[in-house]
Design a protein around this motif. Structure first.
Motif, PDB file in Angstrom:
ATOM      1  N   SER A  95       0.997  -1.275  -0.078  1.00 59.22           N
ATOM      2  CA  SER A  95      -0.071   0.040   0.074  1.00 59.22           C
ATOM      3  C   SER A  95       0.747   1.299  -0.082  1.00 59.22           C
ATOM      4  O   SER A  95       2.060   1.276   0.367  1.00 59.22           O
ATOM      5  N   GLY A 102      -6.182   1.915  -0.027  1.00 56.40           N
ATOM      6  CA  GLY A 102      -6.348   0.490   0.081  1.00 56.40           C
ATOM      7  C   GLY A 102      -5.020  -0.289   0.050  1.00 56.40           C
ATOM      8  O   GLY A 102      -4.002   0.127  -0.359  1.00 56.40           O
TER       9      GLY A 102
ATOM     10  N   HIS B  34     -12.357  -1.233   6.511  1.00 55.47           N
ATOM     11  CA  HIS B  34     -12.215  -1.569   5.254  1.00 55.47           C
ATOM     12  C   HIS B  34     -12.960  -2.831   4.677  1.00 55.47           C
ATOM     13  O   HIS B  34     -13.469  -3.624   5.484  1.00 55.47           O
ATOM     14  N   TYR B  36     -13.182  -5.778   1.445  1.00 53.86           N
ATOM     15  CA  TYR B  36     -12.375  -6.277   0.151  1.00 53.86           C
ATOM     16  C   TYR B  36     -13.428  -7.568  -0.164  1.00 53.86           C
ATOM     17  O   TYR B  36     -14.065  -7.970   0.469  1.00 53.86           O
ATOM     18  N   TYR B  46      -9.402  -4.737  -3.155  1.00 51.72           N
ATOM     19  CA  TYR B  46      -9.905  -3.746  -2.306  1.00 51.72           C
ATOM     20  C   TYR B  46     -11.380  -3.191  -2.837  1.00 51.72           C
ATOM     21  O   TYR B  46     -11.626  -3.366  -4.235  1.00 51.72           O
TER      22      TYR B  46
END
Lengths: 114, 111
Positions: A95, A102, B34, B36, B46
């Motif tokens: 990243s 992300g 997050h 995914y 992602y």
């Protein structure tokens, strides 16, 4: 689109042998990670790496594991003496700096210990 | 360690919206949320992430509860290509150090 490249895609090794899994992260990324996924289970964090040192590691990442960025492009995971329970998919990710981005994951290396 | 939980599986009809829930029971005030997704034989991809406000991108929307103990990934119009395992996770907000995934939800799209 830039990719994280992992080699080999599949590795079979005998118990007790050393293996090195290789990854080429995206070139302008600064943070690097290894994850593993045992068949049928969730993706588990192993280790994060920044500025040429480990920044965080999980309980799984014991003394049998090590990581290295030997030449500024490759990022490797070494397992010194493999055990049957190390059989899993291993994913490398990278990243950019900061929390605005992300992670980009590679396609993984399937490690089979026999 | 962060503990995030998700339903094991969900089904949705093609071309309808999908709401995938996640509980972030141990999230701290500065951790990012997050999402995914993982297709068979591939690494996680992602989808979206955020801190407190709802977020939108070309793939999905992320709704974050006010107390941040739950989030919802919204796929506005599901297609067959959206069939995958969806993982939510918490990322420690100090130097991108550690993103811990939840248990994953297997999304099936019904044509």
């Amino acid at each position: 689109e830039p990719e994280v490249t992992q080699t080999p895609s599949h590795q079979v090794t005998q118990m007790g042998q050393e293996v090195i899994l290789r990854c080429v992260p995206i070139s302008n990324h600064l943070y690097f990670y290894w994850y593993r996924q045992i068949l049928g289970q969730k993706v588990e964090f192993l280790v994060s790496f920044y500025n040429n040192e480990i920044s965080e590691k999980s309980e799984i990442f014991d003394d049998q594991f090590s990581v290295e960025r030997p030449d500024g492009s490759n990022f490797t995971l070494k397992i010194r003496s493999t055990k049957l329970e190390d059989s899993a998919m291993y994913f490398c990710a990278s990243s950019r700096a900061g929390v605005d981005y992300g992670y980009t994951f590679g396609s993984g290396t399937r490690l089979t210990v026999v | 360690d962060a503990k995030t939980t998700q339903p094991n599986s969900m089904e949705s009809n093609e071309e309808e919206p999908v709401h995938l829930p996640c509980n972030h029971s141990t999230i701290s005030g500065t951790d990012y949320i997050h999402w995914y997704r993982q297709l068979p034989s591939q690494g996680p991809e992602y989808v979206i992430h955020g801190l407190t406000s709802n977020v939108n991108n070309r793939m999905a929307s992320l709704a974050i509860a006010e107390d941040r103990k739950s989030s919802t990934l919204i796929l506005h119009r599901a297609t067959l290509r959206d069939a995958a395992v969806y993982y939510c996770g918490d990322q420690i907000n100090f130097g991108n150090e550690k993103l811990t995934f939840g248990t994953g939800t297997r999304l099936t799209i019904i044509p």
